[in-house]
Design a protein around this motif. Structure first.
Motif, PDB file in Angstrom:
ATOM      1  N   ILE A   1       0.806  -1.210   0.000  1.00 21.97           N
ATOM      2  CA  ILE A   1       0.000   0.000   0.000  1.00 21.97           C
ATOM      3  C   ILE A   1       0.844   1.267   0.000  1.00 21.97           C
ATOM      4  O   ILE A   1       0.418   2.311  -0.523  1.00 21.97           O
ATOM      5  CB  ILE A   1      -0.993  -0.013   1.191  1.00 21.97           C
ATOM      6  CG1 ILE A   1      -2.074   1.073   1.022  1.00 21.97           C
ATOM      7  CG2 ILE A   1      -0.261   0.114   2.512  1.00 21.97           C
ATOM      8  CD1 ILE A   1      -2.935   0.921  -0.201  1.00 21.97           C
ATOM      9  N   SER A   2       2.049   1.236   0.558  1.00 16.20           N
ATOM     10  CA  SER A   2       2.887   2.440   0.603  1.00 16.20           C
ATOM     11  C   SER A   2       3.224   2.941  -0.795  1.00 16.20           C
ATOM     12  O   SER A   2       3.355   4.153  -1.011  1.00 16.20           O
ATOM     13  CB  SER A   2       4.177   2.175   1.391  1.00 16.20           C
ATOM     14  OG  SER A   2       4.931   1.150   0.782  1.00 16.20           O
ATOM     15  N   ASP A   3       3.365   2.022  -1.764  1.00 21.04           N
ATOM     16  CA  ASP A   3       3.668   2.446  -3.139  1.00 21.04           C
ATOM     17  C   ASP A   3       2.550   3.312  -3.703  1.00 21.04           C
ATOM     18  O   ASP A   3       2.798   4.315  -4.384  1.00 21.04           O
ATOM     19  CB  ASP A   3       3.869   1.224  -4.044  1.00 21.04           C
ATOM     20  CG  ASP A   3       5.118   0.438  -3.688  1.00 21.04           C
ATOM     21  OD1 ASP A   3       5.978   0.986  -2.972  1.00 21.04           O
ATOM     22  OD2 ASP A   3       5.233  -0.727  -4.129  1.00 21.04           O
ATOM     23  N   PHE A   4       1.306   2.929  -3.427  1.00 18.04           N
ATOM     24  CA  PHE A   4       0.149   3.694  -3.911  1.00 18.04           C
ATOM     25  C   PHE A   4      -0.007   5.007  -3.141  1.00 18.04           C
ATOM     26  O   PHE A   4      -0.353   6.036  -3.713  1.00 18.04           O
ATOM     27  CB  PHE A   4      -1.123   2.854  -3.783  1.00 18.04           C
ATOM     28  CG  PHE A   4      -1.139   1.645  -4.664  1.00 18.04           C
ATOM     29  CD1 PHE A   4      -1.747   1.685  -5.918  1.00 18.04           C
ATOM     30  CD2 PHE A   4      -0.542   0.450  -4.264  1.00 18.04           C
ATOM     31  CE1 PHE A   4      -1.763   0.570  -6.744  1.00 18.04           C
ATOM     32  CE2 PHE A   4      -0.548  -0.674  -5.078  1.00 18.04           C
ATOM     33  CZ  PHE A   4      -1.152  -0.612  -6.330  1.00 18.04           C
ATOM     34  N   LEU A   5       0.264   4.951  -1.838  1.00 18.11           N
ATOM     35  CA  LEU A   5       0.121   6.147  -1.005  1.00 18.11           C
ATOM     36  C   LEU A   5       1.157   7.203  -1.362  1.00 18.11           C
ATOM     37  O   LEU A   5       0.862   8.407  -1.340  1.00 18.11           O
ATOM     38  CB  LEU A   5       0.233   5.771   0.475  1.00 18.11           C
ATOM     39  CG  LEU A   5      -0.892   4.887   1.019  1.00 18.11           C
ATOM     40  CD1 LEU A   5      -0.555   4.399   2.421  1.00 18.11           C
ATOM     41  CD2 LEU A   5      -2.218   5.650   1.021  1.00 18.11           C
ATOM     42  N   ASN A   6       2.370   6.777  -1.667  1.00 21.21           N
ATOM     43  CA  ASN A   6       3.411   7.730  -2.072  1.00 21.21           C
ATOM     44  C   ASN A   6       2.967   8.527  -3.287  1.00 21.21           C
ATOM     45  O   ASN A   6       3.122   9.754  -3.347  1.00 21.21           O
ATOM     46  CB  ASN A   6       4.718   7.001  -2.387  1.00 21.21           C
ATOM     47  CG  ASN A   6       5.454   6.544  -1.148  1.00 21.21           C
ATOM     48  OD1 ASN A   6       5.255   7.089  -0.055  1.00 21.21           O
ATOM     49  ND2 ASN A   6       6.307   5.555  -1.291  1.00 21.21           N
TER      50      ASN A   6
END
Length: 543
Positions: free
Chosen positions: A189-194
């Motif tokens: 999820i961090s990839d999308f949030l970034n």
């Protein structure tokens, strides 16, 4: 005659050799003397806390306690030392003295009651000097900080945030469209949030639509990520400035020149310092806005309108009251550039990390997900079957507000930036603090103090500890700092988080996977505290 000339030549050669030897001797003695004096200065500086009567962890000459802080992350190290040395003690970054406290009375004195004596943050390795124009709001001090804060505050006022709602909605909708294409799949999820937070902050700051959510190779986002990687690992140049603090401005100027030359020699961006690259691009954006007279109601425009003439110089008397400071509504061109870079970086990584923690909690606490969705359903019905969120009605989501506060209590994003530097010698609770000494708050020890946050165990995720009927001092909750120098973008960050979570949770369920961590074990910490564990989740449509 020839013999006399030959003799004279021999004499000159002998004198020349003697002079060379003397120069070498003098140079050697000078260097030895300087080294001896500098070592004496370090030795004396590292005896400060002994003179003040403060306990300190064991430190090494020259290095101080910095190696241990870098190895274990500052927040975890301070929490460990607090258990051993009490609520107030000291440690050394190189030979720079840092007082650490989790004493609420001490914190109130430094950050609120006597804040005029502590109108600077501690010295960071990448900070030129207090009077350098290469300073943003975060690093500036005294009158420069006061002037910048007066100019920047209106950008984050409720009326200005209302203007940014359409931008947030547009970027959030893009986020939802992308998530729709990845349902029922394991997501880091961090990839999308970034990409989501960079898209939102860049649009809000510059009015430019870079749509980095669709383009995973977007250069702006990758450069921003590289900046935080450099800060986490404290690359060699910054370590040198920490240990040789007296020569920090010279070393940083040298690093800047080398970086500039490398950029000229190598046409590709591969070897260009990411912070330098971002600053150069911001410079070009401002120049274009001025040249083409592009007007947008965004952060950039507000700062441009407050800009002074580049040729104007000014001096101030340090004894003048802050309210009488002549240039109270103006900023230099360089200040505009560095504040834009600071705003972009701070708004990007901090909000992304906070949302990453939120999804970690949701994946591991399905009961919390259910409570939030029930509140969103009720909001939807009460607002005419609409989830049209804005600055005014989002305050109706009380449980969402408590949920976010609890996330930031357990996982404060920038706890190592809650610090102040003493600018004028003063006394706090009987402790005489010399000018130049920094005070940093052990945020984790306060956020996990059972006496403050009980009776429910602070290690347990429990949003109801933020119920409106429970009263606590504002000094015990520090994810955005405290006092006049607290985070200027707090409202913006909370608005962005609430917008994203509300729209995602109304539409999707958040599920854990076999790879979802049950507990975070290790963290990295530059200016932002992030877990090393990768948060993997799965999103499914609500039935």
């Amino acid at each position: 005659m020839d013999k006399i000339q030959l003799f004279l030549e021999e004499i000159k050669q002998i004198i020349s050799k003697l002079e060379s030897k003397n120069v070498l001797k003098i140079t050697g003695l000078g260097f030895f003397g300087f080294t001896l004096i500098y070592c004496g200065k370090i030795w004396y500086a590292q005896k400060l806390f002994k003179r003040l009567g403060l306990k300190t962890p064991k430190y090494r000459f020259f290095y101080g306690n910095l190696p241990e802080v870098l190895e274990q992350t500052q927040s975890n190290t301070l929490r460990k030392w607090t258990k051993e040395f009490g609520k107030t003690y000291g440690y050394y970054e190189g030979h720079l003295p840092i007082i650490v406290t989790s004493d609420i009375d001490f914190i109130n004195e430094v950050f609120i009651k006597q804040y005029s004596n502590f109108m600077a943050r501690k010295i960071y390795p990448w900070q030129f000097s207090d009077n350098s124009p290469k300073m943003d709001l975060f690093l500036s001090s005294n009158k420069r900080w006061k002037r910048m804060r007066n100019i920047i505050n209106p950008t984050f006022s409720p009326s200005k945030l209302k203007e940014l709602i359409p931008i947030m909605n547009k970027c959030t909708q893009r986020f939802l469209d992308i998530l729709d294409k990845n349902l029922d799949e394991e997501l880091i999820i961090s990839d999308f949030l970034n990409r989501y937070t960079m898209d939102t902050i860049w649009n809000s700051a510059t009015g430019m639509d870079i749509d980095c959510q669709s383009n995973i190779d977007n250069e702006y986002m990758h450069k921003a990520l590289d900046v935080f990687k450099d800060l986490e690992h404290l690359k060699f140049g910054f370590r040198v400035t920490t240990y040789f603090d007296e020569f920090r401005p010279f070393i940083l100027h040298l690093m800047t020149i080398i970086t500039f030359l490398m950029g000229k020699i190598n046409s590709s961006n591969e070897f260009v310092d990411p912070l330098f690259w971002l600053t150069q691009n911001i410079h070009e954006i401002i120049e274009k806005r001025k040249k083409e007279n592009i007007l947008r109601r965004d952060f950039t425009q507000l700062l441009i309108e407050s800009k002074i003439d580049d040729n104007e110089t000014f001096k101030t008397n340090e004894k003048i009251e802050l309210s009488k400071f002549r240039l109270d509504r103006e900023m230099s061109f360089e200040e505009i550039e560095f504040n834009l870079v600071g705003f972009l970086l701070a708004g990007f990584e901090t909000t992304s990390s906070a949302l990453n923690y939120s999804f970690f909690i949701l994946a591991n606490h399905p009961n919390e997900l259910k409570k939030l969705q029930e509140e969103l359903d009720e909001f939807y019905l009460n607002n005419g079957n609409s989830l049209d969120l804005n600055f005014d009605n989002i305050s109706q989501l009380e449980y969402l507000d408590m949920f976010i506060k609890e996330v930031l209590r357990m996982y404060p994003i920038s706890s190592n930036t809650v610090n102040r530097r003493c600018m004028f010698a003063t006394e706090i609770n009987g402790l005489k603090i010399p000018a130049g000494v920094s005070v940093t708050v052990d945020v984790l020890s306060i956020h996990y103090d059972a006496e403050i946050w009980g009776p429910v165990d602070p290690e347990e995720f429990y949003p109801l500890r933020f119920s409106p009927d429970i009263k606590r001092s504002s000094s015990v909750y520090l994810p955005f700092g405290i006092g006049p120098r607290n985070c200027v973008g707090m409202r913006y960050a909370l608005m962005e988080m609430k917008m994203a979570l509300a729209k995602i949770l109304f539409k999707y369920d958040v599920l854990s996977t076999e790879k979802t961590p049950k507990k975070f074990t290790k963290f990295t910490e530059g200016t932002v505290r992030r877990p090393k564990d990768i948060v993997t989740i799965k999103l499914t449509k609500r039935s």
